[in-house]
Design an enzyme around this catalytic site. Structure first.
Site, PDB file in Angstrom:
ATOM      1  CE  LYS A 169      -3.474   2.358   2.780  1.00 52.15           C
ATOM      2  NZ  LYS A 169      -4.433   2.304   3.880  1.00 52.15           N
ATOM      3  CD  GLU A 219      -1.828  -4.373  11.396  1.00 54.80           C
ATOM      4  OE1 GLU A 219      -2.451  -4.200  10.326  1.00 54.80           O
ATOM      5  OE2 GLU A 219      -0.613  -4.617  11.416  1.00 54.80           O
ATOM      6  CD  GLU A 265       9.265  -5.987   7.208  1.00 57.52           C
ATOM      7  OE1 GLU A 265       8.987  -4.865   6.702  1.00 57.52           O
ATOM      8  OE2 GLU A 265       9.052  -6.259   8.401  1.00 57.52           O
ATOM      9  CG  HIS A 292      -5.103 -36.093  16.763  1.00 51.61           C
ATOM     10  ND1 HIS A 292      -5.368 -37.308  17.334  1.00 51.61           N
ATOM     11  CD2 HIS A 292      -6.066 -35.899  15.824  1.00 51.61           C
ATOM     12  CE1 HIS A 292      -6.422 -37.856  16.745  1.00 51.61           C
ATOM     13  NE2 HIS A 292      -6.876 -37.011  15.834  1.00 51.61           N
ATOM     14  CE  LYS A 308       5.874  -0.912  10.127  1.00 52.61           C
ATOM     15  NZ  LYS A 308       4.927  -0.155   9.321  1.00 52.61           N
ATOM     16  N   GLY A 337      -4.829  -1.827   4.971  1.00 49.22           N
ATOM     17  CA  GLY A 337      -4.041  -2.967   4.484  1.00 49.22           C
ATOM     18  C   GLY A 337      -4.709  -4.299   4.772  1.00 49.22           C
ATOM     19  NE  ARG A 338      -6.474  -3.667  10.900  1.00 50.39           N
ATOM     20  CZ  ARG A 338      -5.784  -2.546  11.056  1.00 50.39           C
ATOM     21  NH1 ARG A 338      -4.615  -2.408  10.460  1.00 50.39           N
ATOM     22  NH2 ARG A 338      -6.245  -1.549  11.793  1.00 50.39           N
TER      23      ARG A 338
HETATM   24  O1  F6P Z   1       3.290  -2.774   9.746  1.00 52.82           O
HETATM   25  C1  F6P Z   1       1.939  -3.060   9.631  1.00 52.82           C
HETATM   26  C2  F6P Z   1       1.435  -2.765   8.258  1.00 52.82           C
HETATM   27  O2  F6P Z   1       1.348  -1.403   8.071  1.00 52.82           O
HETATM   28  C3  F6P Z   1       0.091  -3.434   8.017  1.00 52.82           C
HETATM   29  O3  F6P Z   1      -0.958  -2.712   8.505  1.00 52.82           O
HETATM   30  C4  F6P Z   1       0.111  -3.578   6.538  1.00 52.82           C
HETATM   31  O4  F6P Z   1      -0.853  -4.492   6.097  1.00 52.82           O
HETATM   32  C5  F6P Z   1       1.530  -4.039   6.319  1.00 52.82           C
HETATM   33  O5  F6P Z   1       2.286  -3.302   7.253  1.00 52.82           O
HETATM   34  C6  F6P Z   1       2.077  -3.840   4.947  1.00 52.82           C
HETATM   35  O6  F6P Z   1       2.019  -2.505   4.552  1.00 52.82           O
HETATM   36  P1  F6P Z   1       2.204  -2.097   3.044  1.00 52.82           P
HETATM   37  O7  F6P Z   1       1.102  -2.720   2.256  1.00 52.82           O
HETATM   38  O8  F6P Z   1       2.148  -0.607   3.031  1.00 52.82           O
HETATM   39  O9  F6P Z   1       3.534  -2.607   2.578  1.00 52.82           O
END
Ligand code: F6P
Length: 550
Positions: free
Chosen positions: A212, A360, A218, A391, A515, A274-275
């Protein structure tokens, strides 16, 4: 009209909350007693939405509990906030944003305005662009740089830009193009990308960079490494990037900066959290997998539950009921967690997906006004598919000391694609499904154990207290539409709880500090740099890491 945060009293001071606390103090009948007293309970405590039958009869509630919970929902104006959300008001107060994932699945002719602009045409324009692209990849019309057909699709994203498409791809595998390979890379641990691409031909691989913000460390790190892997396999041909990389983002500037042609960007908007985003452009990998028609069926499933949530009266409103049950367990019965136990191997990632959606959203400890809460907010959400969990950890649910409300999700029909022999196993799977909720609710008394001739010393060990609450969600079959219905059901359940708790379910400030600190610590690891302000414990660990790793 939704109450403004500043005008709302603290939740636990509301008379409706106190009434529930008094009701709790009176003590509750057991599930055995409740079913014995009301032969119609099983029929009365059921709600049907689309293809979902939701049976909440095995919960620790009476008609009075439900009535009091609905009064709390009315007092906290859950439906007012719901209407404000559907209208596109900026209910995400700390980020000053509208919350309009429901617009992502609105029909073409709907009108939903944000700041006076109808967002629906834009939603459908992106869906059409995605469909065109997905069709080209699926048919082989979109080729890689060397002219080879794309055979592998690798989605790079994390959190909401990974969990949704990865979960839905798994869930809908029988509907996917089996001649294409799909992988989902999220972790900054190089092992993730390494394993995802080690057996792939770069000339046949498409990377979808999903972010987003397009700033998530990452994702940008993995995308940069993927780019290097691609170029290494294609003689360093920079031009190749255009045929092998597309982006899903709200941030065109950053996408261009990364080197992806904005033509190859599929956009979404800041009013999509995002979620809550896998039915936006973030679902492109899924759309390539299942095709645009199936993707649209999934959106229709979401929309069906949106409409239910928007219009059903409180007594029959499934997300409201599920949300209120959670408020009851967390707020009044001391439950700390909530298990989601799907009896479908295809839903192996469903609970992980719900963890982000729920935890979240509702893992907050100040209300929308910034005041500390003195009530429980979101639970720990956990679980894996049955029957495996039976199990492993079900022992604790049956005989442990904790109250763990659980949702059991099952399907009346197995997927058609399997052999008849494997389809026949479905009844055994579902026999376990029904048996577990029965055992959890009604247990086995000491007298029943004795009647089996068990020695007195063994009786306490073999007795099941029962009275463990469960909700059963029984659907026809795991189709794209049913998946959309299930996800929307949980989205709105989470909404209801956030509304009652008066928290902002749509921000996520709690992920920021880690972060920032990771950025600060990194030079100590990579360069041995002195990091000012490191606490003694962390400084010692960093130094040990460097020593051991030499
Ligand atoms: O760090 C949490 C977050 O902001 C989530 O809310 C989001 O889904 C995820 O990181 C990834 O964010 P992006 O889509 O901006 O890379």
């Amino acid at each position: 009209m939704a109450e403004t945060p500043s005008s709302s009293p603290l939740l636990t001071r509301r008379p409706e909350w106190t009434a529930l606390a008094d009701h709790r103090a009176e003590g509750q009948p057991t599930l055995r007693e409740l079913f014995a007293a009301d032969p119609e309970r099983a029929e009365r405590y059921v709600v049907r939405v689309g293809d979902l039958l939701i049976d909440y009869s095995k919960n620790l509630i009476t008609d009075e509990t439900l009535a009091l919970l609905r009064e709390l929902a009315a007092a906290t104006d859950v439906f007012g906030l719901r209407d404000a959300m559907f209208r596109g008001e900026r209910i995400n107060v700390t980020e000053d944003r509208a919350v309009l994932h429901t617009a992502l699945r609105a029909p073409r002719d709907a009108v939903i305005e944000v700041d006076g602009e109808n967002v629906v045409p834009g939603v459908h324009a992106v869906l059409d662009k995605m469909a065109h692209f997905a069709d080209r990849v699926r048919s082989g019309a979109w080729t890689g740089h060397t002219g080879k057909r794309i055979r592998n699709v690798v989605n790079i994203g994390i959190g909401g830009s990974d969990l949704g498409p990865a979960m839905a791809y798994e869930a809908l595998r029988p509907y996917t193009a089996r001649d294409l390979t799909f992988r989902f890379v999220s972790n900054v641990d190089g092992a993730d990308l390494h394993e995802a691409v080690r057996d792939l031909d770069p000339a046949e691989t498409l990377f979808i960079v999903a972010s987003k913000t397009f700033t998530t460390i990452e994702t940008i790190t993995n995308a940069t490494s993927a780019r290097a892997w691609l170029l290494a396999g294609l003689d360093g041909e920079e031009k190749a990037v255009a045929s092998h990389f597309v982006a899903l983002s709200t941030n065109a500037g950053k996408v261009t900066e990364f080197g992806i042609d904005p033509e190859n960007m599929f956009e979404f908007w800041d009013w999509v959290g995002g979620r809550y985003s896998y039915d936006s452009a973030i679902g492109l990998s899924l759309m390539i997998a299942i095709g645009p028609d199936r993707f649209r069926e999934m959106l229709d499933g979401f929309h069906l539950v949106d409409e239910h949530f928007r219009t059903a009266p409180a007594e029959a409103n499934a997300p409201l009921i599920l949300g209120l049950l959670g408020i009851w367990y967390g707020g009044f019965l001391g439950a700390q967690s909530h298990a989601v136990l799907p009896y479908s191997h295809y839903l192996s990632k469903f609970t992980a997906y719900l963890q982000q959606l729920d935890m979240e959203s509702n893992g907050k400890s100040v209300d929308r006004n910034g005041h500390p809460v003195d009530w429980q907010t979101g639970p720990v959400v956990w679980g894996t598919p049955g029957t495996n969990g039976q199990h492993a950890y079900y022992q604790l649910i049956h005989q442990g000391t904790k109250l763990i409300p659980a949702d059991f999700i099952g399907f009346a029909r197995p997927v058609d694609e399997m052999s008849d022999r494997l389809k026949a196993q479905h009844d055994l799977l579902m026999a376990n499904f029904f048996a577990q909720t029965q055992a959890l609710a009604f247990g086995k008394t000491a007298d029943e154990v004795r009647a089996e001739g068990v020695s007195e010393a063994q009786v306490p060990h073999r007795t099941f207290r029962g009275n463990h609450p469960t909700t059963t969600i029984l659907a026809t079959e795991l189709t794209p539409s049913v998946l959309g219905q299930l996800v929307a059901l949980y989205e709105h359940k989470v909404f209801v709880q956030g509304a009652v708790w008066n928290i902002d379910s749509f921000d996520q400030w709690g992920v920021e500090l880690g972060k920032v600190l990771a950025k600060r610590v990194e030079p100590a690891l990579t360069k041995g740099a002195d990091v000012p302000g490191l606490d003694a414990s962390t400084a010692a660990l960093v130094s040990a890491y460097r020593q051991i790793g030499k």
